[in-house]
Design a protein around this motif. Structure first.
Motif, mmCIF file in Angstrom:
data_model
loop_
_atom_site.group_PDB
_atom_site.id
_atom_site.type_symbol
_atom_site.label_atom_id
_atom_site.label_comp_id
_atom_site.label_asym_id
_atom_site.label_seq_id
_atom_site.Cartn_x
_atom_site.Cartn_y
_atom_site.Cartn_z
ATOM 1 N N PRO A 209 113.283 -28.096 30.794
ATOM 2 C CA PRO A 209 111.795 -28.017 30.603
ATOM 3 C C PRO A 209 111.739 -29.840 31.626
ATOM 4 O O PRO A 209 112.143 -30.459 30.971
ATOM 5 C CB PRO A 209 111.269 -27.933 30.320
ATOM 6 C CG PRO A 209 111.950 -26.938 29.009
ATOM 7 C CD PRO A 209 113.291 -27.603 29.528
ATOM 8 N N VAL A 210 111.137 -29.076 32.493
ATOM 9 C CA VAL A 210 110.504 -30.090 33.748
ATOM 10 C C VAL A 210 109.148 -30.067 33.789
ATOM 11 O O VAL A 210 108.707 -29.444 34.724
ATOM 12 C CB VAL A 210 110.577 -30.558 34.706
ATOM 13 C CG1 VAL A 210 110.523 -31.525 35.177
ATOM 14 C CG2 VAL A 210 112.808 -31.096 34.738
ATOM 15 N N ILE A 211 108.684 -31.175 32.863
ATOM 16 C CA ILE A 211 106.401 -30.892 32.992
ATOM 17 C C ILE A 211 105.278 -31.688 33.614
ATOM 18 O O ILE A 211 106.219 -32.928 33.358
ATOM 19 C CB ILE A 211 105.970 -30.023 31.493
ATOM 20 C CG1 ILE A 211 107.032 -28.950 30.573
ATOM 21 C CG2 ILE A 211 104.705 -29.851 31.223
ATOM 22 C CD1 ILE A 211 106.906 -28.434 31.295
ATOM 23 N N GLY A 212 104.886 -31.470 34.417
ATOM 24 C CA GLY A 212 103.906 -32.594 34.687
ATOM 25 C C GLY A 212 102.869 -32.266 34.698
ATOM 26 O O GLY A 212 102.151 -31.490 34.115
ATOM 27 N N VAL B 295 93.759 -27.321 30.939
ATOM 28 C CA VAL B 295 93.824 -28.380 29.447
ATOM 29 C C VAL B 295 93.406 -29.906 29.493
ATOM 30 O O VAL B 295 93.540 -30.355 30.531
ATOM 31 C CB VAL B 295 94.873 -28.793 28.395
ATOM 32 C CG1 VAL B 295 95.731 -27.336 28.403
ATOM 33 C CG2 VAL B 295 96.101 -29.943 29.189
ATOM 34 N N PRO B 296 92.691 -30.168 28.903
ATOM 35 C CA PRO B 296 91.689 -31.611 28.717
ATOM 36 C C PRO B 296 92.440 -32.606 29.480
ATOM 37 O O PRO B 296 94.146 -32.926 28.536
ATOM 38 C CB PRO B 296 91.215 -31.865 27.365
ATOM 39 C CG PRO B 296 90.847 -30.626 27.275
ATOM 40 C CD PRO B 296 92.189 -29.872 27.195
ATOM 41 N N LEU B 297 92.366 -33.080 30.240
ATOM 42 C CA LEU B 297 93.476 -33.586 30.888
ATOM 43 C C LEU B 297 92.810 -35.624 31.410
ATOM 44 O O LEU B 297 93.010 -36.261 31.575
ATOM 45 C CB LEU B 297 94.290 -33.600 32.372
ATOM 46 C CG LEU B 297 95.176 -32.481 32.478
ATOM 47 C CD1 LEU B 297 95.868 -32.689 33.312
ATOM 48 C CD2 LEU B 297 95.748 -32.729 31.177
ATOM 49 N N MET B 298 91.662 -36.007 30.513
ATOM 50 C CA MET B 298 91.753 -37.239 30.428
ATOM 51 C C MET B 298 91.953 -38.668 29.341
ATOM 52 O O MET B 298 91.859 -37.790 28.089
ATOM 53 C CB MET B 298 89.401 -36.970 30.612
ATOM 54 C CG MET B 298 88.746 -36.393 31.871
ATOM 55 S SD MET B 298 89.859 -36.801 32.995
ATOM 56 C CE MET B 298 88.613 -38.524 33.612
ATOM 57 N N MET B 299 92.270 -39.113 30.318
ATOM 58 C CA MET B 299 92.988 -40.381 28.279
ATOM 59 C C MET B 299 92.339 -41.037 28.400
ATOM 60 O O MET B 299 91.849 -41.949 28.578
ATOM 61 C CB MET B 299 94.220 -40.952 29.630
ATOM 62 C CG MET B 299 95.024 -40.089 29.910
ATOM 63 S SD MET B 299 96.904 -40.790 30.242
ATOM 64 C CE MET B 299 96.636 -41.556 31.988
ATOM 65 N N THR B 300 90.765 -40.443 27.973
ATOM 66 C CA THR B 300 89.899 -41.112 27.457
ATOM 67 C C THR B 300 90.083 -42.344 26.386
ATOM 68 O O THR B 300 89.662 -42.981 25.742
ATOM 69 C CB THR B 300 88.193 -40.721 26.717
ATOM 70 O OG1 THR B 300 88.921 -39.340 26.144
ATOM 71 C CG2 THR B 300 88.287 -39.545 28.376
ATOM 72 N N ASP B 301 91.231 -41.803 25.157
ATOM 73 C CA ASP B 301 91.218 -42.296 23.748
ATOM 74 C C ASP B 301 92.936 -41.856 23.655
ATOM 75 O O ASP B 301 93.357 -40.983 23.783
ATOM 76 C CB ASP B 301 90.726 -42.420 23.567
ATOM 77 C CG ASP B 301 90.401 -41.119 22.562
ATOM 78 O OD1 ASP B 301 90.810 -40.728 22.459
ATOM 79 O OD2 ASP B 301 88.683 -40.585 21.904
ATOM 80 N N LEU B 302 92.763 -42.584 22.501
ATOM 81 C CA LEU B 302 94.352 -42.343 21.857
ATOM 82 C C LEU B 302 94.479 -41.288 21.219
ATOM 83 O O LEU B 302 95.594 -40.399 22.121
ATOM 84 C CB LEU B 302 95.559 -43.375 21.384
ATOM 85 C CG LEU B 302 96.398 -43.029 20.723
ATOM 86 C CD1 LEU B 302 97.254 -43.077 21.554
ATOM 87 C CD2 LEU B 302 96.396 -44.071 19.383
ATOM 88 N N ALA C 103 99.371 -35.281 25.559
ATOM 89 C CA ALA C 103 101.465 -35.171 25.201
ATOM 90 C C ALA C 103 102.074 -33.585 24.458
ATOM 91 O O ALA C 103 102.719 -33.180 25.028
ATOM 92 C CB ALA C 103 101.386 -36.522 25.303
ATOM 93 N N ARG C 104 101.159 -33.609 22.969
ATOM 94 C CA ARG C 104 101.559 -32.468 23.071
ATOM 95 C C ARG C 104 101.283 -30.954 23.131
ATOM 96 O O ARG C 104 102.217 -29.935 23.813
ATOM 97 C CB ARG C 104 100.712 -32.344 21.474
ATOM 98 C CG ARG C 104 100.675 -33.034 20.277
ATOM 99 C CD ARG C 104 99.996 -32.482 19.511
ATOM 100 N NE ARG C 104 98.954 -33.855 19.584
ATOM 101 C CZ ARG C 104 97.845 -34.080 19.576
ATOM 102 N NH1 ARG C 104 99.629 -35.086 18.360
ATOM 103 N NH2 ARG C 104 97.253 -34.544 19.087
ATOM 104 N N GLU C 105 100.572 -30.673 24.310
ATOM 105 C CA GLU C 105 100.141 -29.748 25.291
ATOM 106 C C GLU C 105 101.151 -29.831 26.554
ATOM 107 O O GLU C 105 101.518 -28.857 26.528
ATOM 108 C CB GLU C 105 99.119 -29.735 26.059
ATOM 109 C CG GLU C 105 98.083 -29.719 25.027
ATOM 110 C CD GLU C 105 97.466 -28.200 24.920
ATOM 111 O OE1 GLU C 105 98.241 -26.945 24.811
ATOM 112 O OE2 GLU C 105 96.304 -28.380 24.580
ATOM 113 N N ALA C 106 101.670 -30.858 26.764
ATOM 114 C CA ALA C 106 102.806 -31.160 27.865
ATOM 115 C C ALA C 106 104.313 -30.828 27.464
ATOM 116 O O ALA C 106 105.096 -29.240 27.485
ATOM 117 C CB ALA C 106 103.488 -32.336 28.172
#
Lengths: 318, 318
Positions: free
Chosen positions: A224-227, A292-299, A306-309
């Motif tokens: 799988p190649v996921i972006g 899914v939410p894609l804002m890297m607001t915090d860790l 990353a888990r969604e990916a």
């Protein structure tokens, strides 16, 4: 689990921090963009590799996302006093040391991949960081400035001009003759999952894909190649990706970027919740898609991405 | 009046400051020692040239006599964090900029003399500073350390070892094949007076004299050549000149150093008042000699020394 990530600078580095939290036992190899490398003051500067190394090694300036924490600019001030520039590139004193070590090792004959490994021996980023190539590749941007057409180094376009003029073309000079660095094709061949973080699809991930052999190795990996979309609500999350997307004729939308990569390369694509309307369009292009939410607001938020990916990868695999 | 001065580092630079005060209208050319140049971290470092440039240009750390004022050591600390040394050589951040500019210009093909002129364009030292040669010359010192004979770079002997072991030999490696830098022989040929400041007679003035053609040009100039003793009361005024004098078989006395230069080179010699007893011995060797205060305690005292040297030159000429 062996994960390979194609990373640019700030976006890629921050995503990797989330990925490490989401998959602490994974064996992560990062193929880093070197197209934005630049020679300054006779020194070899690798901004993207260093951003990954400093971010994962705990040395990054968190606010600005690049450069060293607790930085000073004495050397740069003195260079300016000698009339030596460019002044628009912010090289700090602590950062200079990295470039001095790198330049010295390169001059001694070590390839960039070996130099990067040596630098990482200090930073312990917790991933295997490989430059995409040991060969010199420099992304140049064709612009029109003051009525004159000319090509500028990507850093000049990005940092000096702040992408304020239109890019006519983006060219990874030297890529055609370049070879993937040792370990790159092997890592792709051994990967269980390949990820494209929300990095710039043209000047970061696109440049890595321009190295002959890398795109093919990803397409042929059979995993799988996921972006993750760097475009949220029709605008780049950070940076000025829209400017360079326009240069390659791609709209600044989450769906357009997925189609730009294409189903020959990409198996799955995450768009932000606000772009849920794009899911059908991406899936119609043969790419599995979720919003899914894609804002890297915090860790935590980044780890969730990353888990969604990784979950989408398992879905694709099944 | 055209004065040529053969200068090492701290002693030469401080003397030059006094000379400028004593002869403000003189046209002063400095032939600087480059035998203590060293490559560190891939950068070309010229300690003696820089000490002259910084001292006369107002950038020197006055207390230590070398390096920049208001200096920090961020780059060096970071290099050490990478395990990259040597740690015994104190390169400061502001100083690094000088070496970066120099290295970049040398890599671009400029000779050291042109680079030095470019650096001096910023510092405006008020003298014409010429390296003794554009060719690479490195003073090495043969020592016995831990029972093993080996040769170390002069800086390693001087800075790391602090001349704590005996020097068996002092060799200006590369001098035999070197040529004087452009302007050196011309300056000597045009000089009205040639001065040897109280610099180290072996590793500073001696190294300059080791460049083929320079000793001959001084001897043939037909103008007064006046030296000032770096030895006062049988000990070096500063530094560890006695260690390297022993290596060339010369006693650490003001008279022995004069005889070491010899009447073929030297027309006049100033010894310190405490060494008045040496005057007769020096004159017996065919060198005009006077005893005057030779401690460079402040600018006035140093200017007075320079005036005494110029007065002795006129006496010799008459």
């Amino acid at each position: 689990m062996r994960i390979v990530v194609l990373a640019g600078g700030i976006g890629g580095a921050r995503f990797l921090r989330g990925l490490k939290a989401a998959a602490p036992d994974a064996d992560i190899t990062v193929i880093g963009n070197t197209g934005d490398d630049i020679h300054l003051f006779g020194l070899k500067v690798c901004p993207d590799l260093d951003t990954v190394m400093y971010t994962l090694g705990g040395g990054i300036n968190e606010e600005q996302g690049w450069g060293r924490t607790d930085e000073t600019f004495r050397v740069k001030e003195e260079l300016a006093a000698y009339g030596v520039g460019p002044e628009w590139f912010g090289l700090g004193d602590r950062d200079f040391a990295t470039h001095i070590v790198r330049t010295q090792m390169l001059a001694a004959g070590f390839p960039l991949s070996a130099v990067t490994e040596a630098l990482c021996a200090r930073w312990q980023p917790g991933v295997r960081l490989l430059p995409m190539s040991d060969d010199r590749i420099e992304t140049h941007v064709a612009i029109e400035e003051d009525g004159e057409q000319r090509a500028v180094h990507f850093q000049e376009y990005w940092v000096r001009l702040r992408a304020s003029v239109d890019a006519r073309a983006v060219v990874p000079v030297g890529a055609e003759q370049a070879k993937p660095a040792p370990g790159v094709l092997e890592a792709l061949g051994d990967a269980d999952v390949i990820l494209f973080p929300p990095s710039n699809p043209v000047v970061s991930v696109g440049t890595i894909l321009a190295v002959p052999g890398i795109r093919e190795a990803i397409a042929d990996a059979g995993v799988p190649v996921i972006g993750l979309s760097p475009i949220v609500g029709d605008a780049p999350v950070r940076g000025m990706a829209d400017k360079v997307l326009a240069a390659v004729g791609v709209e600044s939308t989450a769906a357009a970027v997925a189609r730009h990569y294409g189903s020959g390369l990409l198996d799955g694509w995450l768009v932000d919740s606000v772009d849920a309307g794009a899911v059908a369009e991406v899936e119609a292009a043969g790419i599995r898609c979720q919003a899914v939410p894609l804002m890297m607001t915090d860790l935590d938020a980044t780890a969730a991405m990353a888990r969604e990916a990784l979950a989408l990868a398992e879905e694709v695999r099944a």
